[in-house]
Design a protein around this motif. Structure first.
Motif, PDB file in Angstrom:
ATOM      1  N   UNK A 163       0.780  -1.184  -0.019  1.00 37.42           N
ATOM      2  CA  UNK A 163      -0.008  -0.192   0.095  1.00 37.42           C
ATOM      3  C   UNK A 163       0.920   1.225   0.017  1.00 37.42           C
ATOM      4  N   UNK A 164       0.514   2.105  -0.899  1.00 38.53           N
ATOM      5  CA  UNK A 164       1.158   3.375  -0.999  1.00 38.53           C
ATOM      6  C   UNK A 164       0.401   4.789  -0.707  1.00 38.53           C
ATOM      7  N   UNK A 165      -0.721   4.501  -0.855  1.00 36.22           N
ATOM      8  CA  UNK A 165      -1.760   5.476  -1.000  1.00 36.22           C
ATOM      9  C   UNK A 165      -2.763   5.268   0.367  1.00 36.22           C
ATOM     10  N   UNK A 166      -3.180   6.245   1.252  1.00 38.44           N
ATOM     11  CA  UNK A 166      -4.032   6.346   1.953  1.00 38.44           C
ATOM     12  C   UNK A 166      -5.238   7.310   1.532  1.00 38.44           C
ATOM     13  N   UNK A 167      -6.427   6.913   2.196  1.00 42.45           N
ATOM     14  CA  UNK A 167      -7.589   7.747   2.020  1.00 42.45           C
ATOM     15  C   UNK A 167      -7.622   8.806   3.160  1.00 42.45           C
TER      16      UNK A 167
ATOM     17  N   UNK B 287      -9.428   4.542   9.840  1.00 44.40           N
ATOM     18  CA  UNK B 287      -9.383   3.360  10.294  1.00 44.40           C
ATOM     19  C   UNK B 287      -7.786   2.781  10.448  1.00 44.40           C
ATOM     20  N   UNK B 288      -6.740   3.413   9.725  1.00 44.55           N
ATOM     21  CA  UNK B 288      -5.601   3.044  10.094  1.00 44.55           C
ATOM     22  C   UNK B 288      -4.941   3.651  11.364  1.00 44.55           C
ATOM     23  N   UNK B 289      -5.353   4.995  11.627  1.00 40.65           N
ATOM     24  CA  UNK B 289      -5.136   5.496  12.866  1.00 40.65           C
ATOM     25  C   UNK B 289      -5.747   4.948  14.072  1.00 40.65           C
ATOM     26  N   UNK B 290      -6.748   4.662  14.036  1.00 45.08           N
ATOM     27  CA  UNK B 290      -7.525   3.674  14.896  1.00 45.08           C
ATOM     28  C   UNK B 290      -6.879   2.412  15.107  1.00 45.08           C
TER      29      UNK B 290
ATOM     30  N   UNK C 262       2.461  -0.586  13.169  1.00 46.66           N
ATOM     31  CA  UNK C 262       2.207   0.632  13.530  1.00 46.66           C
ATOM     32  C   UNK C 262       3.010   1.803  12.994  1.00 46.66           C
ATOM     33  N   UNK C 263       4.113   1.386  12.947  1.00 45.02           N
ATOM     34  CA  UNK C 263       5.349   2.261  12.265  1.00 45.02           C
ATOM     35  C   UNK C 263       5.215   2.557  10.803  1.00 45.02           C
TER      36      UNK C 263
END
Length: 452
Positions: free
Chosen positions: A302-306, A347-350, A423-424
């Motif tokens: 994955x290289x792009x986050x929403x 969702x990823x920060x959670x 997490x990192x």
């Protein structure tokens, strides 16, 4: 074509070009210098002749005086204003026939090329005016074959040709020697790679001489890459071993209870309830482990986050509500202002916050503190526990994949050594930072910073 051959040919061609340029320059300078010397000598002779003529009143002896100044293959003329020779002496009749006399009022020189039966020859001609009672009524012309020049020119060309051939030969030998020196480390790299390809076992390139050049840098970089590969292989082997052990235990439990149900059937309710509960618990554990592996694989590709607007205060409150109900632990949330809005994938920060809180819950029994803060550029999330802490020498490795501080606690805590690495990776996708401060026996503080 091999690189060594290319280097050899290129260096030789370059050397040949340089030599050709030098040879041309040397030849031109030689010819110019030699001709200038000949011109100076002829002009000096012409001036001496003019002085003798002017001091000699007997015109009948002029030609006899001119003969005294003749050299081999030359002529001397005194020209009238109408380009007519008044006096002429020569020891080379062919030369006088080929070169026509010319009257001049100014000092001049000329170089001409004439063709002979045995080849071409260069002729040098000088002309000086003769003054009589402050009037110029005639001029002196001297011409001679440059026999010595032709001979010296041929000698010079021969020397330059021999030197050029010798230099090309030495360049070929030197280029081969130089290319071998340059290619030796590269050949070692190729040989080592072929050995790795055949054996499948990573190995380093032996570095014998400390040349401190780009090739040694290449070898050192290759060796560092091999070290990293070996470390990753060891970690992956360790992970496979640990994961196999982790999967083996729940599968064994599931199989045991399944056998129990098969032997005793479903007649005894208490045995059925116990078996179903155990099978469900262990299946859930396997599911969580599988989800962790999938998360890791997803992050790698994955290289792009929403990116959306996320309120960290509201997000943290919802997470704490869920965890408090499940774990029955004291988790304190502190923030000075609300809302704290950032651009992130919610969702990823959670997931990151849950991973950090899960670690704090596993390795501590006291309260857990979460504090939220922000400035003009970034938001900060601090998660602090008062548990067993992390040894100082282990902190730098804590984010490595498959790494666990205490491998013996893996079975009890259920950890796989992937949480902090996940997490990192998520924080890195958000262009943030994650740092850990810890003291063994006193607790751990994780500081997470994310750009506004």
């Amino acid at each position: 074509m091999k690189i060594t051959t290319k280097i050899n040919l290129i260096t030789t061609a370059w050397m040949l070009c340089i030599l050709m340029i030098i040879n041309v320059v040397v030849f031109i300078l030689f010819m110019k210098t030699t001709v200038n010397m000949e011109e100076e000598m002829l002009f000096q002779k012409a001036n001496d002749i003019v002085k003798d003529i002017q001091t000699n009143e007997n015109s009948g002896s002029v030609e006899d005086e001119l003969k005294d100044y003749l050299t081999n293959h030359s002529y001397i003329r005194i020209m009238h204003t109408k380009n007519k020779a008044i006096h002429e002496v020569t020891n080379d009749i062919k030369l006088t026939k080929k070169i026509k006399g010319k009257y001049t009022k100014v000092k001049e020189s000329q170089r001409r090329l004439i063709r002979e039966e045995d080849g071409e020859e260069q002729i040098l001609i000088v002309r000086v005016p003769i003054k009589e009672e402050n009037k110029i009524n005639s001029s002196l012309e001297i011409g001679e074959r440059l026999l010595g020049l032709e001979m010296r020119k041929d000698i010079l060309l021969g020397i330059l040709s021999v030197c050029t051939l010798l230099a090309v030969l030495l360049s070929l030998l030197g280029g081969r020697w130089l290319s071998n020196i340059i290619m030796r480390p590269i050949s070692n790299v190729i040989k080592t790679m072929e050995d790795i390809e055949q054996s499948g076992v990573p190995k380093k390139i032996p570095i014998q001489n400390k040349t401190r050049d780009e090739l040694q840098t290449l070898a050192r970089t290759f060796n560092r890459m091999i070290e990293r590969l070996q470390e990753n292989m060891e970690k992956q082997n360790q992970f496979v071993s640990d994961a196999s052990h982790e999967l083996k235990t729940p599968l064994t439990i599931i199989k045991s209870y399944a056998n129990l149900l098969r032997r005793h059937g479903v007649q005894k309710t208490e045995i059925v309830d116990e078996a179903i509960q155990a099978i469900h618990s262990e299946a859930t554990r396997i599911q969580k482990m599988t989800e962790t592996f999938l998360d890791l694989a997803t992050l790698e590709n994955e290289n792009i986050v929403e990116m959306t607007e996320v309120d960290l205060v509201s997000l943290s409150q919802n997470i704490l509500k869920q965890l408090k109900d499940v774990y029955r632990r004291e988790i304190i949330l502190d923030f000075k202002e609300s809302p704290i809005i950032i651009k992130a994938d919610e969702l990823k920060i959670k997931q990151v916050i849950i991973i950090l809180l899960d670690n704090a819950i596993k390795y501590s029994h006291d309260k857990i503190e979460i504090s939220l803060d922000k400035n003009n550029h970034q938001a900060t999330i601090r998660i602090k526990d008062y548990g067993i802490g992390i040894p100082q020498e282990e902190i730098e490795n804590i984010f490595e994949r498959f790494y666990r501080v205490d491998k013996a606690r893996n079975r009890v805590s259920g950890g796989t050594g992937l949480g902090l690495n996940i997490a990192k990776s998520i924080v890195k996708l958000h262009k943030g930072e994650i740092n850990i401060k810890s003291k063994e026996g006193s607790g751990t503080e994780v500081v997470l910073t994310l750009p506004i």
